[in-house]
Scaffold this active site. Sequence first.
Site, short mmCIF file in Angstrom:
data_model
loop_
_atom_site.label_atom_id
_atom_site.label_comp_id
_atom_site.label_asym_id
_atom_site.label_seq_id
_atom_site.Cartn_x
_atom_site.Cartn_y
_atom_site.Cartn_z
N GLY A 81 0.83 -1.20 0.00
CA GLY A 81 0.00 0.00 0.00
C GLY A 81 0.86 1.24 0.00
O GLY A 81 2.08 1.17 -0.19
N GLY A 87 3.09 0.93 3.42
CA GLY A 87 3.81 -0.24 3.89
C GLY A 87 3.68 -1.44 2.98
O GLY A 87 2.97 -1.41 1.97
N VAL A 88 4.41 -2.49 3.35
CA VAL A 88 4.43 -3.74 2.60
C VAL A 88 4.12 -4.88 3.57
O VAL A 88 4.57 -4.87 4.72
CB VAL A 88 5.81 -3.99 1.94
N VAL A 89 3.34 -5.86 3.12
CA VAL A 89 3.01 -7.02 3.94
C VAL A 89 3.63 -8.26 3.32
O VAL A 89 3.52 -8.49 2.11
CB VAL A 89 1.48 -7.20 4.06
N LYS A 111 4.07 -6.96 8.57
CA LYS A 111 3.84 -5.67 7.90
C LYS A 111 5.00 -4.73 8.23
O LYS A 111 5.32 -4.51 9.39
CB LYS A 111 2.52 -5.06 8.33
N ASP A 159 -12.20 2.59 8.81
CA ASP A 159 -11.85 2.23 7.43
C ASP A 159 -12.29 0.81 7.13
O ASP A 159 -11.54 0.03 6.53
CB ASP A 159 -10.35 2.40 7.21
#
Length: 402
Positions: free
Chosen positions: A78, A81-83, A98, A227
């Site tokens: 996103g 960040g990265v998962v 994450k 959200d």
Amino acid sequence: FTEQQQQQQRRRRGCKRAQAAQRDPRAGVCKVLRPLPLEDNDNDEAEVRVEKGFSFLKASSALSLAPRYSLLREVGRGSYGVVYEAVARRSGARVAVKKLRCDAPEKVELALAEFWALASLEKRHENVVQLEECVLERNGLAQKMSHGNKRSKQYLRLVETSLKGERILGYPEEPCYLWFVMEFCEGGDLNQYILSRRPDPKTNRSFMKQLTSAVAFLHKNNIVHRDLKPDNILISQKSGSPVIKVADFGLSKVCAGLGCIEQEGEDQVNKNINVNKFWLSSACGSDFYMAPEVWEGHYTAKADIFALGIIIWAMIERITFIDAESKRELLGTYVRQGSEIVPVGEALLENPKMVLSIPQKARSPMSDGIRRLLQDMLAVNPQDRPDAFQLELRMDQVTCAA
């Protein structure tokens, strides 16, 4: 509208054109990534140095520590960040990791919001993603984060960065990261799970009950998610049957310091935090799931109920749209205005007397009980919506009747 809301509206106006939904299952194999060499410690004196794929104590000890987790592949990315899918070296258990880069105040604020929300939960809930640990990494040093740890200088600097709105953690060549280690959900998100399978009323009923249970748990613990959307609802299949996991608390709000409402039972007094009395003003969330009052920037936890109504309605009738940026097919209901599609919340804000066509499709599997419940969840006036605890009871009733 504020300038921020106007910008959001302009971005959305560029992606309203409805398109035919195309099935596009995710494909491709991600490369194996190097291990994540982090160790957990509770104070500044016991930091761990990250170097060449291994972990070393900063102190004079020459003992080499094996990495705790090995990253396997990237599963999501996103703006902030990265998962990754990862495996715990000792137990062999799969986890989700994450990685959030804290190089700007807005990113620090999102990271801390997620940490505070998940760390504030004293009990676990089957339908809320579980945080195993959070690790702060800076300049090659890693340290386990603990909620409200006033002894950690790094933690206090993060909080100060968020509050002051200015970067104080160091220079670009000294990046700061937060690593969240959470349970891994192998079933993907709600979009992927629902749209890759044939319609199943039994699964829909199960998911509706699980979702309402999760939101009731969060509101009872003073957390407004802000959200809720199919992207942020993950599916675990470890038990054999699909289990909902509400995730991604980057925009969540922990409403501390609220009073309690006492409800007398037969043998005990239950205290429920009245989270619906706490007013929020930051217009945030994802357009197609935002309640009318969120667009105005003055709302309560009832906004989560509206978002949940949009999700459940779309899930039952498989109503989708194509997101212009990601080109993904997403579950979400909307109102047509000419050749455009408009989020339900925005349409109701512009025309509060508008009557929603629930169900939307002529041959809909929706029962009358669920239809009436959705109409209440999507009421223009948040006071006309059930709160999370009333919703949980009513959802049990309508799903059992179905």
